[in-house]
Motif scaffolding. Structure first.
Motif, PDB file in Angstrom:
ATOM      1  N   GLU A 144       0.835  -1.197   0.000  1.00 29.45           N
ATOM      2  CA  GLU A 144       0.000   0.000   0.000  1.00 29.45           C
ATOM      3  C   GLU A 144       0.871   1.250   0.000  1.00 29.45           C
ATOM      4  OE1 GLU A 144      -2.666  -0.091   3.304  1.00 29.45           O
ATOM      5  OE2 GLU A 144      -3.710  -1.904   2.633  1.00 29.45           O
ATOM      6  N   ASP A 145       0.266   2.348  -0.441  1.00 26.64           N
ATOM      7  CA  ASP A 145       0.889   3.674  -0.369  1.00 26.64           C
ATOM      8  C   ASP A 145       2.266   3.693  -1.043  1.00 26.64           C
ATOM      9  OD1 ASP A 145       1.048   6.353   0.210  1.00 26.64           O
ATOM     10  OD2 ASP A 145       1.741   6.054   2.268  1.00 26.64           O
ATOM     11  N   LYS A 146       2.269   3.420  -2.321  1.00 31.57           N
ATOM     12  CA  LYS A 146       3.489   3.482  -3.120  1.00 31.57           C
ATOM     13  C   LYS A 146       3.286   4.472  -4.264  1.00 31.57           C
ATOM     14  CE  LYS A 146       5.476   0.107  -0.807  1.00 31.57           C
ATOM     15  NZ  LYS A 146       6.678   0.306   0.031  1.00 31.57           N
ATOM     16  N   TYR A 147       4.378   4.831  -4.922  1.00 32.66           N
ATOM     17  CA  TYR A 147       4.307   5.720  -6.082  1.00 32.66           C
ATOM     18  C   TYR A 147       4.953   5.022  -7.276  1.00 32.66           C
ATOM     19  CZ  TYR A 147       2.495   9.469  -3.230  1.00 32.66           C
ATOM     20  OH  TYR A 147       1.691  10.222  -2.420  1.00 32.66           O
ATOM     21  N   HIS A 161      -0.077   7.495  -7.732  1.00 37.94           N
ATOM     22  CA  HIS A 161      -0.116   7.025  -6.338  1.00 37.94           C
ATOM     23  C   HIS A 161      -0.900   5.721  -6.268  1.00 37.94           C
ATOM     24  CE1 HIS A 161      -1.499   7.725  -1.918  1.00 37.94           C
ATOM     25  NE2 HIS A 161      -0.475   6.889  -1.990  1.00 37.94           N
ATOM     26  N   TRP A 162      -0.212   4.678  -5.831  1.00 43.32           N
ATOM     27  CA  TRP A 162      -0.863   3.382  -5.607  1.00 43.32           C
ATOM     28  C   TRP A 162      -1.312   3.345  -4.146  1.00 43.32           C
ATOM     29  CZ3 TRP A 162      -2.570  -0.815  -8.196  1.00 43.32           C
ATOM     30  CH2 TRP A 162      -2.835  -1.970  -7.456  1.00 43.32           C
ATOM     31  N   ARG A 163      -2.631   3.346  -3.942  1.00 42.87           N
ATOM     32  CA  ARG A 163      -3.154   3.345  -2.576  1.00 42.87           C
ATOM     33  C   ARG A 163      -3.211   1.929  -2.003  1.00 42.87           C
ATOM     34  NH1 ARG A 163      -8.511   6.439  -4.138  1.00 42.87           N
ATOM     35  NH2 ARG A 163      -8.196   4.991  -5.904  1.00 42.87           N
ATOM     36  N   SER A 164      -3.869   1.029  -2.709  1.00 47.04           N
ATOM     37  CA  SER A 164      -3.965  -0.361  -2.266  1.00 47.04           C
ATOM     38  C   SER A 164      -4.559  -1.186  -3.402  1.00 47.04           C
ATOM     39  CB  SER A 164      -4.862  -0.484  -1.020  1.00 47.04           C
ATOM     40  OG  SER A 164      -6.205  -0.175  -1.357  1.00 47.04           O
ATOM     41  N   ASP A 168      -7.110   0.269  -6.232  1.00 51.49           N
ATOM     42  CA  ASP A 168      -6.450   0.624  -7.497  1.00 51.49           C
ATOM     43  C   ASP A 168      -6.174  -0.547  -8.436  1.00 51.49           C
ATOM     44  OD1 ASP A 168      -6.322   3.380  -6.947  1.00 51.49           O
ATOM     45  OD2 ASP A 168      -4.572   3.084  -5.672  1.00 51.49           O
ATOM     46  N   ASP A 192       8.785   4.003  -2.313  1.00 47.77           N
ATOM     47  CA  ASP A 192       8.177   4.168  -1.000  1.00 47.77           C
ATOM     48  C   ASP A 192       7.676   5.608  -0.879  1.00 47.77           C
ATOM     49  OD1 ASP A 192       8.901   1.608  -0.405  1.00 47.77           O
ATOM     50  OD2 ASP A 192      10.605   2.158   0.868  1.00 47.77           O
ATOM     51  N   ALA A 193       6.572   5.791  -0.165  1.00 48.61           N
ATOM     52  CA  ALA A 193       6.059   7.137   0.071  1.00 48.61           C
ATOM     53  C   ALA A 193       6.967   7.877   1.042  1.00 48.61           C
ATOM     54  CB  ALA A 193       4.638   7.071   0.614  1.00 48.61           C
ATOM     55  N   GLU A 195       6.627  10.387   3.758  1.00 49.36           N
ATOM     56  CA  GLU A 195       5.475  10.841   4.546  1.00 49.36           C
ATOM     57  C   GLU A 195       5.650  12.293   4.980  1.00 49.36           C
ATOM     58  OE1 GLU A 195       2.845   9.208   4.736  1.00 49.36           O
ATOM     59  OE2 GLU A 195       3.479   7.194   4.138  1.00 49.36           O
TER      60      GLU A 195
END
Length: 434
Positions: A144-147, A161-164, A168, A192-193, A195
Motif C-alpha cells: 500500500e501507499d506506493k508511487y 499514487h498506488w493506494r492499495s 487501485d 516508498d512514500a 510521509e
C-alpha cells in the motif's frame, strides 16, 4: 560559423516546441524583431490537429520548415525537453541555442537520475524496479501507499499514487490495455512514500551550471495551482540550494541553457529531490514570463552562453488552471477579453477569427491553460487573481480555490523551518473567492 549576438530589436528567434510552450513564443514576441514558431507535424498521414498548432497569431510566424529559414535565425529556443540531437547539431554549426541539450535525460531516464543523485551526494529515495506488467502486478497485490513511475514515456503514464489493491486494481487493467503487448517490456519503478505534506521547489533558469541571483521559491498543487515568491539565491531554503549546488556540475557538463525547476519533499529537515525539470515548468513558466521583465534578454544572452540576472516586476506570483468541459472530439473555442490576454497562458491552440481554438487532444483533456497574476504582497496577489478570474468568459473555470491549499502548505513549511518569502503568510481562507 560563430553565432552573432544581435540586439533584441534586430534579432530573429525560432521557437521549436510541441505546442505546450506557445506562451513562451508570445512572450519573446514582445521584444524580438521576429518570432518563428515550429511544431513538428510531419508524418505519413498528417493530421490537422497537430499541424494547426500556433497558426493565426499576429505576433508570431508559423514555420513549417526550419531548414528553409536557418540562416535568418539569430537564436534557437527549445523550451521543452527533446530535440537534443538537433540542438547539438545547430550548436556544432555555431548557432546560438537556448535549450537543455542532453540534460533532458535527467527527466526522461528516471533510473539514471537516481544514479546521479547518489553520485552528487544527495539522498536517494527507496524504490524497486519490476521488469514488465506481470511482475509489477504480483508485487502490488500486498503493498500500500506506493508511487509508480516509468522512464521516457511521460505521455503514457505520469507518476501515479498506488493506494492499495482494493482501491487501485483497476488501474493495472488500464495499463495492460494502454501498453498492449509491450507491457512486459517496460521497467516500472515503485517508490516508498515520503510521509510529508511539504513539497517545495526552486523555479529558475541556468546557463552551463550557473544560476541567477533571483529565483522563484515555489509551491505547486499539481495540475491545479502554483504560488511563488521572488527570492535571493542566498535566501532560498537550504534544502533547495543544496540541490542547485549539487546539480550545477551536472548541468554544466550538458551545457544546459534553459529553465530549471526542482521538486523537493521535506521530511525531518531532509530534502528529497524527486523530480528534475530541465525545461519550462508547468506550472511556473507563466510566473517566470511575468516576473522577469527581461525574459527575452535572458534567453538571447543564455543562448550565447552568458547568464543575465532577472529584473523582477513583482515580489509574488501565482497561477491556477483554466479548464472547460467539452466532448472528447470537440474543438473548444473561446474569446478572451483583451485586458485579460496578457494574464493567460494557453498552449496547444491556434487562433481563428480572433478566437482561441483548441484541437481535440486526449492527452490534455479539458485543461486548457493557466490564469496568472503578480503582486508585491500575498494579499495583493490573491486580489489580483480573483479580479482576473472574474473576467473569464462563460464556460471557462479557473481553480482559484487551489490557493487555499497552497497557503496551507506554505504555512506548514514555515512551521518546519522552511521559509517561504519574507512576508507573513495570510490565513488560507482569505484565498477563497467568495
Amino acid at each position: 560559423m560563430k553565432a552573432e549576438n544581435k540586439e533584441l530589436s534586430q534579432a530573429t528567434v525560432l521557437v521549436v516546441d510541441h505546442g505546450l510552450f506557445l506562451p513562451v513564443a508570445h512572450r519573446l514576441a514582445k521584444a524580438f524583431k521576429r518570432v518563428l514558431y515550429h511544431v513538428p507535424a510531419e508524418m505519413g498521414f498528417p493530421t490537422i490537429n497537430a499541424s494547426i498548432i500556433g497558426d493565426g497569431f499576429p505576433d508570431i510566424e508559423k514555420c513549417n520548415d526550419i531548414w528553409a529559414v536557418k540562416n535568418e535565425v539569430s537564436c534557437w529556443c527549445f523550451p521543452d525537453i527533446g530535440f537534443s540531437g538537433l540542438q547539438l547539431e545547430l550548436e556544432s554549426q555555431g548557432r546560438a541555442v537556448w535549450g537543455s541539450r542532453n540534460a533532458d535525460r535527467l527527466e526522461l531516464k528516471r533510473q539514471y537520475f537516481h544514479r546521479v543523485l547518489e553520485e552528487v551526494g544527495l539522498p536517494v529515495p527507496q524504490f524497486k524496479v519490476f521488469k514488465g506488467w506481470t511482475k509489477l502486478r504480483d508485487h502490488l497485490k500486498d503493498v500500500e501507499d506506493k508511487y509508480l513511475k516509468i522512464s521516457s514515456y511521460r505521455g503514457s503514464m505520469e507518476t501515479t499514487h498506488w493506494r492499495s489493491w482494493a482501491l487501485d486494481e483497476g488501474f493495472l487493467d488500464v495499463l495492460a490495455v494502454r501498453f498492449g503487448p509491450a507491457k512486459e517490456l517496460i521497467p516500472f519503478m515503485v517508490f516508498d512514500a515520503i510521509e510529508t505534506d511539504i513539497e517545495i521547489g526552486s523555479d529558475t533558469y541556468g546557463v552551463d551550471g550557473k544560476f541567477p541571483t533571483l529565483l522563484l521559491n515555489g509551491i505547486e498543487h499539481k495540475d491545479k495551482g502554483y504560488i511563488g515568491a521572488v527570492t535571493k539565491l542566498e535566501d532560498m531554503p537550504k534544502v533547495l540550494t543544496d540541490v542547485l549546488e549539487a546539480f550545477s556540475p551536472v548541468l554544466k557538463k550538458y551545457r544546459c541553457r534553459n529553465q530549471w525547476s526542482t521538486e523537493v519533499r521535506v521530511k525531518d529537515g531532509i530534502g528529497w529531490f524527486t523530480d528534475p525539470t530541465p525545461r519550462g515548468g508547468i506550472p511556473s513558466t507563466p510566473s517566470q514570463l511575468a516576473a522577469w521583465s527581461n525574459f527575452p534578454e535572458i534567453v538571447l544572452a543564455g543562448a550565447h552562453g552568458e547568464l543575465v540576472n532577472p529584473v523582477p516586476s513583482c515580489k509574488h506570483t501565482c497561477e491556477c488552471m483554466i479548464s472547460r468541459k467539452s466532448a472528447k472530439e470537440q474543438w473548444p473555442a473561446v474569446e478572451i477579453p483583451e485586458k485579460l490576454k496578457e494574464w493567460t497562458a494557453f498552449g496547444n491552440c491556434c487562433q481563428i477569427d480572433g478566437r482561441l481554438v483548441f484541437p481535440s487532444d486526449e492527452q490534455h483533456g479539458n485543461d486548457l491553460g493557466w490564469l496568472f497574476a503578480i503582486g508585491d504582497t500575498v494579499e495583493e496577489l490573491i486580489d489580483n487573481l480573483h479580479e482576473k478570474a472574474d473576467l473569464l468568459p462563460d464556460g471557462l473555470d479557473a481553480d482559484t480555490d487551489s490557493l487555499v491549499d497552497l497557503l496551507k502548505e506554505a504555512a506548514a513549511a514555515e512551521k518546519e523551518g522552511v521559509e517561504f518569502g519574507k512576508q507573513e503568510i495570510p490565513e488560507p481562507e482569505t484565498a477563497l473567492n467568495l
